[in-house]
Write a protein that holds these residues in place. Sequence first.
Motif, mmCIF file in Angstrom:
data_model
loop_
_atom_site.group_PDB
_atom_site.id
_atom_site.type_symbol
_atom_site.label_atom_id
_atom_site.label_comp_id
_atom_site.label_asym_id
_atom_site.label_seq_id
_atom_site.Cartn_x
_atom_site.Cartn_y
_atom_site.Cartn_z
ATOM 1 N N VAL A 190 0.837 -1.207 0.000
ATOM 2 C CA VAL A 190 0.000 0.000 0.000
ATOM 3 C C VAL A 190 0.868 1.251 0.000
ATOM 4 O O VAL A 190 0.564 2.232 -0.707
ATOM 5 N N LYS A 191 1.948 1.235 0.755
ATOM 6 C CA LYS A 191 2.854 2.389 0.783
ATOM 7 C C LYS A 191 3.450 2.644 -0.596
ATOM 8 O O LYS A 191 3.504 3.790 -1.073
ATOM 9 N N GLU A 192 3.877 1.569 -1.264
ATOM 10 C CA GLU A 192 4.438 1.705 -2.618
ATOM 11 C C GLU A 192 3.380 2.184 -3.604
ATOM 12 O O GLU A 192 3.658 3.004 -4.492
ATOM 13 N N LEU A 193 2.164 1.694 -3.433
ATOM 14 C CA LEU A 193 1.072 2.081 -4.319
ATOM 15 C C LEU A 193 0.766 3.567 -4.200
ATOM 16 O O LEU A 193 0.640 4.289 -5.203
ATOM 17 N N LEU A 194 0.656 4.063 -2.978
ATOM 18 C CA LEU A 194 0.339 5.475 -2.769
ATOM 19 C C LEU A 194 1.479 6.377 -3.239
ATOM 20 O O LEU A 194 1.235 7.492 -3.733
ATOM 21 N N ALA A 195 2.699 5.889 -3.121
ATOM 22 C CA ALA A 195 3.833 6.676 -3.608
ATOM 23 C C ALA A 195 3.843 6.733 -5.134
ATOM 24 O O ALA A 195 4.161 7.770 -5.730
ATOM 25 N N VAL A 237 -10.556 -4.156 -3.443
ATOM 26 C CA VAL A 237 -9.703 -5.176 -2.830
ATOM 27 C C VAL A 237 -10.337 -6.545 -3.050
ATOM 28 O O VAL A 237 -11.445 -6.807 -2.571
ATOM 29 N N HIS A 238 -9.635 -7.387 -3.783
ATOM 30 C CA HIS A 238 -10.101 -8.764 -4.014
ATOM 31 C C HIS A 238 -9.086 -9.711 -3.375
ATOM 32 O O HIS A 238 -8.359 -10.429 -4.052
ATOM 33 N N ASN A 239 -9.038 -9.659 -2.049
ATOM 34 C CA ASN A 239 -8.047 -10.422 -1.296
ATOM 35 C C ASN A 239 -8.494 -10.386 0.165
ATOM 36 O O ASN A 239 -8.120 -9.491 0.922
ATOM 37 N N GLU A 240 -9.320 -11.358 0.549
ATOM 38 C CA GLU A 240 -9.988 -11.304 1.853
ATOM 39 C C GLU A 240 -9.044 -11.105 3.035
ATOM 40 O O GLU A 240 -9.293 -10.252 3.896
ATOM 41 N N PRO A 241 -7.930 -11.879 3.147
ATOM 42 C CA PRO A 241 -7.076 -11.709 4.326
ATOM 43 C C PRO A 241 -6.390 -10.353 4.395
ATOM 44 O O PRO A 241 -5.946 -9.941 5.472
ATOM 45 N N ALA A 242 -6.286 -9.658 3.261
ATOM 46 C CA ALA A 242 -5.546 -8.399 3.225
ATOM 47 C C ALA A 242 -6.394 -7.191 3.584
ATOM 48 O O ALA A 242 -5.847 -6.116 3.861
ATOM 49 N N VAL A 243 -7.726 -7.334 3.607
ATOM 50 C CA VAL A 243 -8.599 -6.166 3.725
ATOM 51 C C VAL A 243 -8.300 -5.351 4.981
ATOM 52 O O VAL A 243 -8.115 -4.124 4.920
ATOM 53 N N GLY A 244 -8.259 -5.997 6.134
ATOM 54 C CA GLY A 244 -7.996 -5.268 7.375
ATOM 55 C C GLY A 244 -6.643 -4.584 7.366
ATOM 56 O O GLY A 244 -6.509 -3.439 7.835
ATOM 57 N N HIS A 245 -5.640 -5.256 6.830
ATOM 58 C CA HIS A 245 -4.297 -4.668 6.769
ATOM 59 C C HIS A 245 -4.261 -3.470 5.822
ATOM 60 O O HIS A 245 -3.566 -2.477 6.071
ATOM 61 N N VAL A 246 -5.020 -3.543 4.721
ATOM 62 C CA VAL A 246 -5.102 -2.421 3.795
ATOM 63 C C VAL A 246 -5.704 -1.204 4.500
ATOM 64 O O VAL A 246 -5.204 -0.073 4.364
ATOM 65 N N MET A 247 -6.750 -1.427 5.273
ATOM 66 C CA MET A 247 -7.395 -0.312 5.974
ATOM 67 C C MET A 247 -6.453 0.335 6.983
ATOM 68 O O MET A 247 -6.409 1.567 7.118
ATOM 69 N N HIS A 248 -5.670 -0.483 7.701
ATOM 70 C CA HIS A 248 -4.690 0.068 8.647
ATOM 71 C C HIS A 248 -3.633 0.885 7.903
ATOM 72 O O HIS A 248 -3.239 1.976 8.359
ATOM 73 N N ALA A 249 -3.187 0.390 6.754
ATOM 74 C CA ALA A 249 -2.162 1.094 5.979
ATOM 75 C C ALA A 249 -2.695 2.427 5.453
ATOM 76 O O ALA A 249 -1.969 3.434 5.440
ATOM 77 N N LEU A 250 -3.955 2.444 5.025
ATOM 78 C CA LEU A 250 -4.538 3.696 4.537
ATOM 79 C C LEU A 250 -4.690 4.704 5.680
ATOM 80 O O LEU A 250 -4.430 5.901 5.500
ATOM 81 N N ALA A 251 -5.088 4.212 6.849
ATOM 82 C CA ALA A 251 -5.208 5.110 8.006
ATOM 83 C C ALA A 251 -3.853 5.688 8.384
ATOM 84 O O ALA A 251 -3.733 6.885 8.690
#
Length: 328
Positions: free
Chosen positions: A231-236, A246-260
């Motif tokens: 997510v950091k690389e993506l936003l950069a 997001v089409h990756n169930e285990p990653a959803v919560g981690h993505v939200m933390h990274a965006l926050a």
Amino acid sequence: MAGRGVTIADVAARAGVAASTVSYVLSGKRSISPETADRVMAAVADLGYHPHAGARSLASRRAGVIAMMLPLREGMHLPVLMQFASGAVTEARRHDQDVLLMTADEGPAGLARVAASAIVDGLILMDVELADPRVDALRRLGLPSVLMGIPEDAEGLTCVDLDFTAAGRVCVDYLAQRGCGDVVLLGAPEAVYARRTSFALRVRDGFLGRGGPSAEAWACPEDPVSVQRTVKELLAAKPDLTGLAVHNEPAVGHVMHALADAGKRVGEDFHVVVIGPDEVAERTHPQLPSVLIPAEVMAETAVRHLTRKLDGVDVPDLTLIEPQLTLR
């Protein structure tokens, strides 16, 4: 030579082993080297060997068991797989069938093994790849089957699936309606794409086809550290990004933390939509809109189609379930 005329001696000759070795491989009564077992199973599949087909016909009864090949391997989310299994078992019992669970890494040899042993009446396959090596084995074996997924060559097969291409389009439309210009699909882990898994590629095709030049698709790992890095690389790389699917169930919560952590206010100046189970989208804060993967419905439909095929009833070659977007 395929058919009832094939004998265990024919299989042994094709595999270059003794008839007793073929018997041991099929029965599992003795340990046989993997290389020899693979040769025997390949010969069984090539010749279409069914040792008990005649006896079953004389008895005029079925085994009362269907096999379901679950993809217990990298990139597959176990809770969702259990929803598929639960749906299949529940529906099978309505038709007086039990379910034998197999793993996808058994491949064509596993299909040949269960077909040769005559312990199952039919097969349900998941995690279908575009060029799936199990498809040719299914055609050779002639055992009734249903695929939950769509290979490139689906001629003569029965396939059931969510319309994943449409699901990708639904996600882009949702983000576009919220004014998102640049949008990205955070998809399955790279291993899933490397296997050319049908559902993942179809979501990506639908998303990119609908999103135009401003849309991209990134493979996404599942572990927290790797998701944070992605997510950091993506936003950069895309500072104007305002929408994610997001089409990756285990990653959803981690993505939200990274965006926050990056200061993104999801639901306000940034939008996220999920393809996955309702509970995944409901556990986040804020809760997220989602396109449900109807695992139990898909499994139930596959079992119903298979039991109808066993009864000699025609079923559709392709059953696609329309995706539904839930807003929260």
